[in-house]
Design a protein around this motif. Sequence first.
Motif, short mmCIF file in Angstrom:
data_model
loop_
_atom_site.label_atom_id
_atom_site.label_comp_id
_atom_site.label_asym_id
_atom_site.label_seq_id
_atom_site.Cartn_x
_atom_site.Cartn_y
_atom_site.Cartn_z
N GLY A 239 33.49 30.68 44.17
CA GLY A 239 33.23 31.88 44.92
C GLY A 239 33.57 33.13 44.12
O GLY A 239 34.08 33.05 43.00
N PRO A 240 33.33 34.30 44.68
CA PRO A 240 33.53 35.56 43.95
C PRO A 240 35.00 36.00 43.93
O PRO A 240 35.35 37.12 44.33
N LEU A 241 35.88 35.12 43.45
CA LEU A 241 37.31 35.40 43.49
C LEU A 241 37.67 36.59 42.62
O LEU A 241 38.52 37.42 42.98
N ARG A 242 37.04 36.71 41.47
CA ARG A 242 37.33 37.84 40.58
C ARG A 242 36.98 39.15 41.27
O ARG A 242 37.74 40.13 41.20
N ARG A 243 35.83 39.19 41.90
CA ARG A 243 35.40 40.41 42.59
C ARG A 243 36.37 40.78 43.70
O ARG A 243 36.73 41.96 43.87
N VAL A 244 36.83 39.78 44.45
CA VAL A 244 37.77 40.05 45.55
C VAL A 244 39.08 40.59 44.99
O VAL A 244 39.66 41.54 45.54
N ALA A 245 39.57 40.01 43.90
CA ALA A 245 40.84 40.47 43.32
C ALA A 245 40.74 41.93 42.90
O ALA A 245 41.67 42.73 43.16
N LEU A 246 39.65 42.30 42.29
CA LEU A 246 39.48 43.69 41.86
C LEU A 246 39.36 44.63 43.06
O LEU A 246 39.90 45.74 43.05
N GLU A 247 38.67 44.18 44.11
CA GLU A 247 38.53 45.02 45.30
C GLU A 247 39.87 45.22 46.00
O GLU A 247 40.18 46.32 46.47
N VAL A 248 40.68 44.17 46.08
CA VAL A 248 41.99 44.29 46.71
C VAL A 248 42.87 45.24 45.91
O VAL A 248 43.55 46.12 46.46
N ARG A 249 42.85 45.08 44.59
CA ARG A 249 43.65 45.99 43.76
C ARG A 249 43.20 47.43 43.92
O ARG A 249 44.03 48.34 44.09
N ASP A 250 41.89 47.66 43.89
CA ASP A 250 41.38 49.03 43.90
C ASP A 250 41.52 49.71 45.26
O ASP A 250 41.60 50.94 45.33
N CYS A 251 41.53 48.92 46.35
CA CYS A 251 41.67 49.56 47.66
C CYS A 251 43.09 50.02 47.93
O CYS A 251 43.33 50.87 48.78
N GLY A 252 44.07 49.48 47.20
CA GLY A 252 45.45 49.94 47.29
C GLY A 252 46.25 49.41 48.45
O GLY A 252 47.41 49.81 48.63
N ALA A 253 45.70 48.50 49.24
CA ALA A 253 46.45 47.98 50.40
C ALA A 253 47.52 46.99 50.00
O ALA A 253 48.53 46.86 50.70
N ALA A 254 47.32 46.27 48.90
CA ALA A 254 48.27 45.25 48.48
C ALA A 254 48.02 44.91 47.02
O ALA A 254 46.93 45.15 46.49
N VAL A 255 49.01 44.34 46.41
CA VAL A 255 48.87 43.82 45.04
C VAL A 255 48.29 42.41 45.13
O VAL A 255 48.83 41.56 45.85
N PRO A 256 47.20 42.11 44.43
CA PRO A 256 46.62 40.77 44.51
C PRO A 256 47.43 39.76 43.70
O PRO A 256 47.82 40.03 42.56
N VAL A 257 47.67 38.61 44.31
CA VAL A 257 48.29 37.46 43.65
C VAL A 257 47.28 36.33 43.77
O VAL A 257 46.99 35.86 44.87
N VAL A 258 46.71 35.91 42.64
CA VAL A 258 45.53 35.05 42.66
C VAL A 258 45.88 33.65 42.15
O VAL A 258 46.48 33.51 41.09
N VAL A 259 45.44 32.63 42.90
CA VAL A 259 45.63 31.23 42.50
C VAL A 259 44.26 30.65 42.18
O VAL A 259 43.37 30.62 43.04
N CYS A 260 44.09 30.18 40.95
CA CYS A 260 42.79 29.69 40.47
C CYS A 260 42.75 28.18 40.29
O CYS A 260 41.77 27.66 39.76
N GLY A 261 43.78 27.44 40.67
CA GLY A 261 43.79 26.00 40.48
C GLY A 261 43.75 25.66 39.00
O GLY A 261 44.43 26.27 38.19
#
Length: 462
Positions: A239-261
């Motif tokens: 899925g578009p995990l990279r895109r989601v991580a960048l969107e979360v970071r850029d919106c400023g609501a939270a720091v993204p912590v990403v698990v990629c298996g």
Amino acid sequence: MPYAGRTLPGPAPAGPVPRPRSEPTPSGRIAIISASVGAGHDGAAAELARRLVADGFTVDRHDLLDLLPARLGRAVQEGYHRMLVRAPWAYQRIYSSTERAGGGGPAARALLRAAERRVLRALAPSTGAVVSTYPGASRVLGDLRRDGRLTVPVVTYLTDFSVHPLWVADGVDVHLAAHAVPAAQARAAGAGDVRVCGPVTDPRFRPCDRRERDRARARFGLPPRTPLALLVAGSWGVGPLRRVALEVRDCGAAVPVVVCGRNQALAERLRADGIEHAYGWVDDMPGLMHAADVLIQNAGGLTSLEAFAAGLPVASYRCIPGHGLTNAAALEEAGAAAWIRDAVDLKAVLHDLIDGPLGPRQRETGLALFAATPERGPAAEIARLHNSGLPRHDPRRRASRGGTPRRLATTAAVACAVWACAVGAGIVTAYDGPALAHAIDHGLDLDDRTPHHASQPEGRHS
């Protein structure tokens, strides 16, 4: 009592697997059939096995992919993974078509019939009940039970919140659901005896206090006071995990912590993007959930249930096709997870889950799933069915059982890449196989519709 992790087919039993004694017994033997397609089906099987062993049962676990003929199981797994990564649009079309048709096509039935004898050989003669955590296994076991070749109770444990029609197989005695929403969907698909017993998750997933949260953040080297959003994408990091991580970071609501298996390439790419907290394989997922303030997921499987058990609010966002979308809708209907359909709502919903009233409401709803006592849980229900037995189904044998092994192997070879794609599980449909294979080989990413050539290694998050 012993527990077998993955068992191989043994000698063929002399006749049908025997029924258990009618009187309750303090212990016995139960078989669980799952499939290593992702981690959700196996995860549920593992926890059911742990609980049943603790109750005194001997548990044999089997992987249906190992029981398919001509070593097709690995091809099924690889075909499913390949389609999710390279042609998710094709997966959506197949998922939707099988929803409308209520099941797979002739190739799927032929392939599953070819596994029936292998499944029977794998079951020990003393087996008193068989549990499926995988739609394909339910189809095989249901046919065996309906035909009278399997004379012990067959139980399907529904691992998803949404129930594709392929989950509901004629001949299965009881379907166990985590919540009333999947239970209602199972009944609508034709299931008779459906029981709501709650989810099964590893007991390490539990709520924590502020002190334990701080220790978890320190252990992972995470900011001690900043809101953290834990991003997951199933066992393969699709899925578009990279895109989601960048969107979360850029919106400023939270720091993204990403698990990629085990998708280490994705983790490295995220770190190159400036996503500091990007992990590959994580052994301590309970600890990482304790450190986070919210979970963002895209498939709605086992990880969502683990988050509910840990008291972590959940949001569904940019979900993968097929079961990702239907699970998001079912979780929203149950009030257990917010479904963010538009990027413009991402920041506001995350704020509401982290600091607003939505988070506590969802936490309460998620934890309520686990409110059932041990006597009412899935393992206890399976134990009761083992001990009491059920009336034998009337045999309704089909006149023809399919073609030769070579013909089955040829048919399955064309279809196996599609077979795994319905319900993330493994039923092929009556679909144009060569055209689909060409589409996958020249697949388009769902997000940008550009050719995608880099395959991603499979992985698990926990």
